[in-house]
Each structure stands twice: as structure tokens, then as C-alpha cells.
Design an enzyme around this catalytic site. Structure first.
Site, short mmCIF file in Angstrom:
data_model
loop_
_atom_site.label_atom_id
_atom_site.label_comp_id
_atom_site.label_asym_id
_atom_site.label_seq_id
_atom_site.Cartn_x
_atom_site.Cartn_y
_atom_site.Cartn_z
N ALA A 33 5.57 5.35 6.08
CA ALA A 33 6.00 4.58 7.26
C ALA A 33 7.49 4.27 7.21
O ALA A 33 8.18 4.35 8.22
CB ALA A 33 5.19 3.29 7.36
N ALA A 66 0.85 -1.19 0.00
CA ALA A 66 0.00 0.00 0.00
C ALA A 66 0.89 1.25 0.00
O ALA A 66 2.06 1.19 0.40
CB ALA A 66 -0.92 0.01 1.22
N PHE A 67 0.32 2.38 -0.43
CA PHE A 67 1.14 3.60 -0.55
C PHE A 67 1.66 4.05 0.81
O PHE A 67 2.63 4.82 0.88
CB PHE A 67 0.32 4.72 -1.21
CG PHE A 67 -0.58 5.45 -0.26
CD1 PHE A 67 -1.82 4.94 0.09
CD2 PHE A 67 -0.18 6.65 0.32
CE1 PHE A 67 -2.64 5.61 0.99
CE2 PHE A 67 -0.99 7.33 1.21
CZ PHE A 67 -2.23 6.80 1.55
N LYS A 68 1.03 3.59 1.89
CA LYS A 68 1.47 4.02 3.22
C LYS A 68 2.90 3.57 3.51
O LYS A 68 3.52 4.06 4.45
CB LYS A 68 0.50 3.51 4.28
CG LYS A 68 -0.87 4.19 4.19
CD LYS A 68 -1.76 3.84 5.38
CE LYS A 68 -3.03 4.67 5.39
NZ LYS A 68 -4.01 4.26 4.36
N ASP A 69 3.44 2.64 2.73
CA ASP A 69 4.84 2.24 2.90
C ASP A 69 5.79 3.43 2.73
O ASP A 69 6.82 3.48 3.40
CB ASP A 69 5.21 1.15 1.88
CG ASP A 69 4.61 -0.20 2.25
OD1 ASP A 69 4.51 -0.51 3.45
OD2 ASP A 69 4.23 -0.95 1.32
#
Ligand SMILES: *Cc1c(COP(=O)(O)O)cnc(C)c1O
Length: 436
Positions: free
Chosen positions: A111, A105-108
């Protein structure tokens, strides 16, 4: 760079403080005191650079006086070690795939960068950093995999029992090392309430150095600007220099980063804020009235946000020019039924599978393009997660077409390790104290 609070522009803190606090005392959000404009020379030649090169240049302009160049470069090259390709689906329609990182997911992006920045700022001998995070699915996976093996940090993830998808649960519970998963017999809101209470508990704060890995952290926003520049770079290679971005939006961090990139000089013709029925922002763009409301559960559950936290950042960027905001962003909102239709249409038209969040952005892009025909302008919709993370929403025909990445197959071989707890605070606190 100094950062101010959107509630008090006289308050100034350094990057380190902004990263560890996440949120100023006055409950505003941190923003850079000035947004640097990148040189035309760089923007016009973006196609000459790789994603990490672009990321380093952008980050240096924002953080050059906070982290020495060589250290910043090492952080970027370690964090941004996967691709974000732009794939052409038809004339003027492209998808920016942001799901090639470890949690799919783009949240990588956010994070991984944030975890490395935090670790960097923890000087030798400092107390271990304890990250507490409540998740409804995607955030926890990105944070767990982002912090996995990062020295001097430990992550405790709280997730609601039975309410995350199978792959999401595997991403949360199979890590070991410095990551622990707590399965809470309650809802996502219960998980969040436990984390919030821990931050106000004197005994826990005396014993541990607690921090949140919240999506409002400025160190998550900054790295999300990188892929907007990089998408532009990829289209420049095809001779295209006019772009609109359609962004599946919930808490408005992703599109907020796009707007920050625009402020830094990235020439974007239009941003499309695409939401599910949690449509506070599309309503605002239509009526001029910003009216937060309780969130409603949908198929695109990572966007079930009735009061998007990052909106204050966007309002702050445009506080001197509300007219520019209105002309730069269009809003669209879709129901679950329309989301399913869009997933189906994308599959039929392009033989390509999108997750429900991404489907909403595609539909919004098509609606916008139908009204604003411009053959010289590429529409790019952001694909925020790999469809394999949401197996239950697809028809069998589409599900069969999803190519499951190898890292997921690897996960299935690993042992699931989670501690089950109730939703009472005493039980959670006891767990933390007894497992120091
Ligand atoms: C978090 C998330 C979103 C929403 O992003 P925001 O930055 O909160 O607007 C959209 N899609 C997926 C798959 C997500 O995980």
C-alpha cells in the site's frame, strides 16, 4: 518495463497505465513482459545491503525505464521506512516479522509503495485521484495509512459494520485528512458490490477520477518481493544460504511476490503455501485440478478466499514449466481447530505470540520439515500481521502476553469518525456526489 495481460501477451502497457488501471480490460492481470535476472554478484552479497538499498536495486531492475533513478529512490526510501526482521525461534525455524509498518500488517509494503507511485504519476494540475476501497479489515488499514497525507489523493473506505476488529476500525476511522471511512450496514461483499458499481457509474466517473487500491495492482506486488531478498540477506549474515519460506496465503499475492523474487534469481529451496480450509491451491497441488469454490469464514479471515486472484500470475510465471511449479511449491491446509492449537503450541514452545494467519504458516513449515529433514536449511515462516489486531481469538493467558505497539495506544486516544450508510447504491452515490 512493459506489462502484458495474462490473458493476452500481445497487449503491452507502460507501468503508469498498469498502476492506474489495476486490471486490463480483458480481466487478466498485468505481468512484466520479461522478468530480469539479478546478477550473482548482488545475490551473493545481499548481506552487505540494507532493506531500502535492496528494494531500490530490485525495483530499478524492474522499473528502471519507467521512473528515473533518483525519483524511484525517493519513493522507496519514503515507502519502505520500517524494518522486516528475521527472528530465530529454534534451530532451523525463523519468523519473518512483516508487521512493523503503520497498519501492523505486511500489506503496508504494497500500500505504501503503490500510493507513492500513484501520487508520483499524477502530474501537476491533474485531477485528484479518488481511491475507493472495500475492506474486511487489513486491506483498508494499510491503504488508509499508506495514502494518509499523500498529495492529490483521497481515499474512501467502505467497511462492514460490526465485522472488523476494534484496532482495525480505529485504523480506518481516526485518520482525517484525505481519508474518509464509511460504515456500511451490510457484509464485506455488500461493500465490494458498492465499489464495483461505482466504477461502472457514468456520472461518478465523469465527475471523479476513480481508482481501486486492489490487491491485484502490480504496484502492490512488486514491493512484496523486497522482503524476501532482505530475509535472505539476514540469514546470509548467519552463514545460511539455503532457505524455505512458508507463506500464509489467501489471495496469493504474498507468495506470488516470493515466486517473482525466485524468478529474479533469489535461491529459495521451497515455498510452502499455507492456507485455512479455503484450500483451492493445496488441493490443486495435490490433485492437479484447479477448482475455485465459494469462500468459507474462518478465524484467519484475511485468507478466506476461495478463488485466489493472484493465482493466474503464478500460473503465468510457470506456464512453460508446470513441473517446476509442482516441485517448488508444497501446499498445506488447516482447520480453525488446528489453527488454535498452533497458536497455543507456538506460545508454549517459544513464548512468542502469532496471529491466526501466521500460526498456519508455522504449522505448515513444521509439517514440511518433519518430512524433509535438512539440517543445513533454514525454514522461515512469514508473520503477516501483529497479533494485537485479532484480540478475540486468544486465550486470556496468551492475550496478556501480547505487547501492544505504541501506535495502537495512540489510536485509542483519537476520535473515531465514520459516516454510517446502508447497502443501497443510491445512498452511497449520493454521499460521494454531496461530499465532493
Ligand atoms: C492479506 C493477508 C493475508 C493473505 O495474503 P495474500 O497475499 O492475499 O495471500 C495473510 N495474512 C494477513 C494477516 C493478511 O492481512
Amino acid at each position: 518495463m512493459k506489462f502484458y495481460s495474462t490473458n493476452n501477451t500481445d497487449l503491452r502497457v507502460g507501468f503508469k497505465e498498469a498502476v492506474f488501471n489495476s486490471m486490463p480490460q480483458d480481466k487478466g492481470l498485468y505481468m512484466p513482459v520479461s522478468i530480469p535476472r539479478l546478477e550473482d554478484e548482488f545475490i551473493n552479497n545481499l548481506d552487505q545491503y540494507t532493506l531500502p538499498e535492496i528494494a531500490f536495486h530490485v525495483a530499478q531492475n524492474l522499473l528502471g525505464d519507467d521512473i528515473p533513478a533518483n525519483d524511484l529512490k525517493a519513493i522507496i526510501y519514503d515507502a519502505i521506512n520500517f524494518y522486516a526482521p528475521v527472528v530465530k525461534l529454534e534451530q532451523n525455524v525463523y519468523v519473518l516479522e512483516l508487521f512493523h509498518g503503520p497498519s501492523l500488517a505486511f500489506k503496508d509494503f504494497g500500500a505504501r509503495f503503490m500510493s507513492r507511485v500513484m501520487s508520483y504519476f499524477l502530474e501537476a494540475g491533474e485531477k485528484q485521484l479518488d481511491v475507493l476501497v472495500a475492506t474486511s479489515g487489513d486491506t483498508g488499514g494499510a491503504v488508509a495509512l499508506g495514502f494518509l497525507g499523500v498529495p492529490n489523493t483521497r481515499v474512501t473506505i467502505l467497511y462492514p459494520k460490526g465485522k472488523v476488529s476494534q484496532i482495525q476500525e480505529l485504523q480506518l476511522t481516526t485518520n482525517g485528512q484525505n481519508i474518509r471511512a464509511l460504515e456500511i450496514d451490510g457484509t464485506f461483499d455488500d461493500c465490494q458490490a458498492l465499489v464495483k458499481q461505482a466504477f461502472t457509474d457514468a456520472e461518478l466517473n465523469g465527475k471523479f477520477r476513480l481508482t481501486s487500491a486492489n490487491s491485484i495492482n502490480i504496484a502492490r506486488l512488486i514491493p512484496q518481493t523486497f522482503y524476501y531478498f532482505n530475509a535472505y540477506a539476514q540469514l546470509l549474515k548467519e552463514g545460511i544460504n539455503k532457505i524455505i519460506f512458508a507463506v500464509p496465503s489467501g489471495n496469493f499475492g504474498n507468495i506470488g511476490a516470493g515466486l517473482l523474487a525466485w524468478k529474479m534469481g533469489l535461491p529459495v529451496e521451497q515455498f510452502i503455501a499455507a492456507t485455512n480450509v479455503n484450500d483451492t491451491v493445496p488441493e490443486f497441488l495435490k490433485t492437479g485440478i484447479y477448482q475455485p469454490k465459494p469462500s468459507v469464514a474462518t478465524l484467519s479471515n484475511a485468507m478466506d478466499v476461495g478463488n485466489p486472484s493472484n493465482w493466474v500470475r503464478i500460473a503465468d510465471m510457470f506456464k512453460d514449466d508446470a513441473g517446476a511449479l509442482k516441485s517448488l511449491i508444497s501446499g498445506y491446509r488447516y482447520t480453525d481447530e488446528e489453527t488454535l492449537e498452533a497458536m497455543d503450541a507456538v506460545f508454549k514452545q517459544y513464548d512468542y505470540v502469532v496471529c491466526p494467519h501466521t500460526a498456519i504458516a508455522w504449522k505448515a513449515l513444521k509439517a514440511y520439515q518433519a518430512k524433509h529433514l535438512a539440517t543445513d536449511t533454514a525454514g522461515v515462516f512469514l508473520s503477516t500481521a501483529h497479533p494485537c489486531k485479532f484480540p478475540d481469538v486468544f486465550t486470556q493467558e496468551i492475550a496478556d502476553k501480547i505487547e501492544v505497539p505504541t501506535q495502537v495506544a495512540e489510536l485509542e486516544k483519537k476520535e473515531r469518525q465514520a459516516v454510517s450508510l446502508g447497502k443501497d447504491f443510491e445512498g452511497f452515490k449520493g454521499y460521494l456526489l454531496n461530499n465532493a
